[in-house]
Design a protein around this motif. Structure first.
Motif, PDB file in Angstrom:
ATOM      1  N   LEU A   1     -80.402 -16.977  29.800  1.00 55.06           N
ATOM      2  CA  LEU A   1     -80.164 -16.495  28.451  1.00 55.06           C
ATOM      3  C   LEU A   1     -81.423 -15.855  27.876  1.00 55.06           C
ATOM      4  CD1 LEU A   1     -78.070 -16.341  26.165  1.00 55.06           C
ATOM      5  CD2 LEU A   1     -78.904 -18.566  25.367  1.00 55.06           C
ATOM      6  N   ALA A   2     -82.579 -16.343  28.263  1.00 56.16           N
ATOM      7  CA  ALA A   2     -83.842 -15.779  27.785  1.00 56.16           C
ATOM      8  C   ALA A   2     -84.924 -16.004  28.832  1.00 56.16           C
ATOM      9  CB  ALA A   2     -84.256 -16.423  26.465  1.00 56.16           C
TER      10      ALA A   2
ATOM     11  N   SER B   1     -69.283 -27.232  31.381  1.00 58.24           N
ATOM     12  CA  SER B   1     -69.706 -28.584  31.031  1.00 58.24           C
ATOM     13  C   SER B   1     -68.691 -29.572  31.579  1.00 58.24           C
ATOM     14  CB  SER B   1     -69.818 -28.749  29.509  1.00 58.24           C
ATOM     15  OG  SER B   1     -70.882 -27.982  28.987  1.00 58.24           O
ATOM     16  N   LYS B   2     -69.193 -30.669  32.167  1.00 57.87           N
ATOM     17  CA  LYS B   2     -68.331 -31.709  32.708  1.00 57.87           C
ATOM     18  C   LYS B   2     -68.723 -33.052  32.114  1.00 57.87           C
ATOM     19  CE  LYS B   2     -67.521 -29.487  37.215  1.00 57.87           C
ATOM     20  NZ  LYS B   2     -67.616 -29.676  38.695  1.00 57.87           N
ATOM     21  N   GLY B   3     -67.742 -33.966  32.060  1.00 53.33           N
ATOM     22  CA  GLY B   3     -68.013 -35.285  31.546  1.00 53.33           C
ATOM     23  C   GLY B   3     -66.821 -36.193  31.736  1.00 53.33           C
TER      24      GLY B   3
ATOM     25  N   LEU C   1     -84.460 -23.034  19.899  1.00 55.13           N
ATOM     26  CA  LEU C   1     -84.240 -23.581  21.237  1.00 55.13           C
ATOM     27  C   LEU C   1     -85.536 -23.486  22.039  1.00 55.13           C
ATOM     28  CD1 LEU C   1     -81.878 -24.834  22.808  1.00 55.13           C
ATOM     29  CD2 LEU C   1     -81.463 -22.598  23.826  1.00 55.13           C
ATOM     30  N   PRO C   2     -86.097 -24.617  22.445  1.00 49.56           N
ATOM     31  CA  PRO C   2     -87.396 -24.575  23.135  1.00 49.56           C
ATOM     32  C   PRO C   2     -87.278 -24.088  24.568  1.00 49.56           C
ATOM     33  CG  PRO C   2     -86.569 -26.820  23.051  1.00 49.56           C
ATOM     34  CD  PRO C   2     -85.611 -25.986  22.241  1.00 49.56           C
ATOM     35  N   PHE C   3     -88.356 -23.512  25.059  1.00 45.24           N
ATOM     36  CA  PHE C   3     -88.440 -23.094  26.454  1.00 45.24           C
ATOM     37  C   PHE C   3     -88.927 -24.268  27.296  1.00 45.24           C
ATOM     38  CE2 PHE C   3     -88.302 -18.881  24.696  1.00 45.24           C
ATOM     39  CZ  PHE C   3     -87.778 -18.085  25.707  1.00 45.24           C
ATOM     40  N   ASN C   4     -88.248 -24.481  28.424  1.00 45.73           N
ATOM     41  CA  ASN C   4     -88.727 -25.445  29.414  1.00 45.73           C
ATOM     42  C   ASN C   4     -89.277 -24.645  30.587  1.00 45.73           C
ATOM     43  OD1 ASN C   4     -89.233 -27.695  30.961  1.00 45.73           O
ATOM     44  ND2 ASN C   4     -87.116 -27.959  31.615  1.00 45.73           N
TER      45      ASN C   4
ATOM     46  N   THR D   1     -78.383 -21.160  31.626  1.00 38.12           N
ATOM     47  CA  THR D   1     -77.084 -21.674  31.189  1.00 38.12           C
ATOM     48  C   THR D   1     -76.963 -23.181  31.400  1.00 38.12           C
ATOM     49  OG1 THR D   1     -76.186 -21.033  33.355  1.00 38.12           O
ATOM     50  CG2 THR D   1     -75.869 -19.491  31.538  1.00 38.12           C
ATOM     51  N   ASP D   2     -77.665 -23.730  32.386  1.00 43.18           N
ATOM     52  CA  ASP D   2     -77.628 -25.179  32.596  1.00 43.18           C
ATOM     53  C   ASP D   2     -78.231 -25.916  31.402  1.00 43.18           C
ATOM     54  OD1 ASP D   2     -76.431 -24.905  35.065  1.00 43.18           O
ATOM     55  OD2 ASP D   2     -78.322 -24.944  36.170  1.00 43.18           O
ATOM     56  N   GLU D   3     -79.293 -25.372  30.834  1.00 48.00           N
ATOM     57  CA  GLU D   3     -79.911 -25.992  29.666  1.00 48.00           C
ATOM     58  C   GLU D   3     -78.985 -25.921  28.447  1.00 48.00           C
ATOM     59  OE1 GLU D   3     -84.394 -25.286  29.324  1.00 48.00           O
ATOM     60  OE2 GLU D   3     -83.776 -23.727  30.730  1.00 48.00           O
ATOM     61  N   ILE D   4     -78.282 -24.802  28.296  1.00 50.10           N
ATOM     62  CA  ILE D   4     -77.322 -24.690  27.200  1.00 50.10           C
ATOM     63  C   ILE D   4     -76.217 -25.724  27.372  1.00 50.10           C
ATOM     64  CG2 ILE D   4     -75.694 -23.168  26.022  1.00 50.10           C
ATOM     65  CD1 ILE D   4     -78.593 -22.377  25.653  1.00 50.10           C
ATOM     66  N   ALA D   5     -75.751 -25.913  28.601  1.00 49.08           N
ATOM     67  CA  ALA D   5     -74.716 -26.908  28.875  1.00 49.08           C
ATOM     68  C   ALA D   5     -75.203 -28.309  28.526  1.00 49.08           C
ATOM     69  CB  ALA D   5     -74.300 -26.839  30.342  1.00 49.08           C
ATOM     70  N   ASP D   6     -76.470 -28.606  28.823  1.00 46.84           N
ATOM     71  CA  ASP D   6     -77.031 -29.922  28.485  1.00 46.84           C
ATOM     72  C   ASP D   6     -77.098 -30.126  26.978  1.00 46.84           C
ATOM     73  OD1 ASP D   6     -77.341 -30.510  31.158  1.00 46.84           O
ATOM     74  OD2 ASP D   6     -79.445 -29.900  31.244  1.00 46.84           O
ATOM     75  N   TYR D   7     -77.513 -29.098  26.263  1.00 48.38           N
ATOM     76  CA  TYR D   7     -77.605 -29.202  24.801  1.00 48.38           C
ATOM     77  C   TYR D   7     -76.222 -29.366  24.178  1.00 48.38           C
ATOM     78  CZ  TYR D   7     -82.539 -28.346  23.807  1.00 48.38           C
ATOM     79  OH  TYR D   7     -83.895 -28.485  23.685  1.00 48.38           O
ATOM     80  N   ALA D   8     -75.242 -28.613  24.683  1.00 48.60           N
ATOM     81  CA  ALA D   8     -73.908 -28.610  24.083  1.00 48.60           C
ATOM     82  C   ALA D   8     -73.054 -29.785  24.537  1.00 48.60           C
ATOM     83  CB  ALA D   8     -73.197 -27.299  24.415  1.00 48.60           C
TER      84      ALA D   8
END
Length: 277
Positions: free
Chosen positions: A24-25, A104-106, A139-142, A148-155
């Motif tokens: 995404l960025a 996203s899965k859960g 949204l911080p940079f890691n 997209t994996d980080e967005i999935a974790d946040y959401a």
């Protein structure tokens, strides 16, 4: 990133896009990026220019000569006299404005406390320069990218909460009847959550099924019109057939299996109220 003759671009030397379909960025910090360098922004990107923690500008599609402004958009910068040489160290952040797919899965629990596995597929995109600024602000940079994996974790927590609000008070066999209600709940919660980061939610799909494979097969058999007892019989028969047991058809219909006039097995599954023996 390619830097040739002070031209900054998101295209790699082989012509591929460094953001692709998963980022995404992407943040680029390089000492060779100085005032006067040419910044190229592709049609599917935004670009945010930062220096020493301050946002200097947000660019749309085009090519721009980097210049040190008198005032940054966000933050404060102390300027001094450096004998005519530029002390600036620039950060270039490319924002992907294309639609990106996220999954996203859960696990949620039904009214009977049965575990239900869910999968949510949705598309997102960053629509405006203001939204691009919200993204890199909140949204911080890691490392050097936001993928997209980080967005999935946040959401993930927002999706889980929206699903559990309905699934936890619904019987397992009735969950699919409420799938439209669940989808709208997830869409509302997720859109509100992502809006904080300047991200727009597009299409969304929700799939919910029993986590246990055995339970999924039993429910599928009931969906064919079998009663719960018949579903158990047919499930048993299918497992026996996989093992090569010739008595599998008898298990399906609840009849004994005879060899040479003797009863070798009795595969009748009935309730206590039938009185069968």
């Amino acid at each position: 990133m390619a830097i040739t003759r002070q031209v900054i671009t998101s295209l790699m030397r082989d012509g591929t896009d460094m953001l692709g379909t998963k980022s995404l960025a992407v943040k680029i910090a390089d000492e060779s990026i100085v005032s006067g360098s040419l910044l190229t922004v592709e049609s599917n990107h935004f670009c945010v220019l930062k220096s020493r923690g301050a946002v200097l500008n947000v660019y749309d599609t085009g090519q721009y000569a980097l210049q040190t402004p008198d005032k940054p958009l966000i933050g404060s910068i102390a300027q001094g006299f450096f004998g005519g040489s530029s002390p600036w160290v620039f950060e270039v952040i490319y924002i992907n404005r294309s639609k990106l797919l996220i999954r996203s899965k859960g696990v949620a629990t039904s009214a009977e406390m049965a575990e239900m596995a869910y999968q949510v597929d949705y598309y997102i995109h960053v629509d405006t320069k203001e939204a691009a600024l919200d993204l890199i602000t909140h949204l911080p940079f890691n490392g050097s990218e936001i993928n997209t994996d980080e967005i999935a974790d946040y959401a993930g927590p927002a999706i889980e909460q929206a699903i559990n609000q309905i699934v936890q008070v619904t019987k397992m066999e009735d969950i699919n009847e409420h799938i439209t209600e669940i989808r709208e709940s997830v869409k509302g919660h997720l859109a509100d959550f992502l809006r904080t980061f300047g991200i727009m939610l597009n299409d969304l799909k929700v799939l919910i099924m029993p986590k246990d494979e055995r339970m999924r097969e039993l429910i599928s058999l009931q969906a064919m019109g079998l009663s719960p007892i018949e579903a158990v019989r047919y499930y048993l028969a299918l497992r026996m057939a996989e093992k090569g047991l010739v008595s599998a058809p008898n298990a399906a219909v609840g009849l004994p299996y005879n060899i040479g006039g003797g009863t070798q097995g009795f595969y009748r599954i009935e309730t206590e109220h039938t009185g069968a023996g």
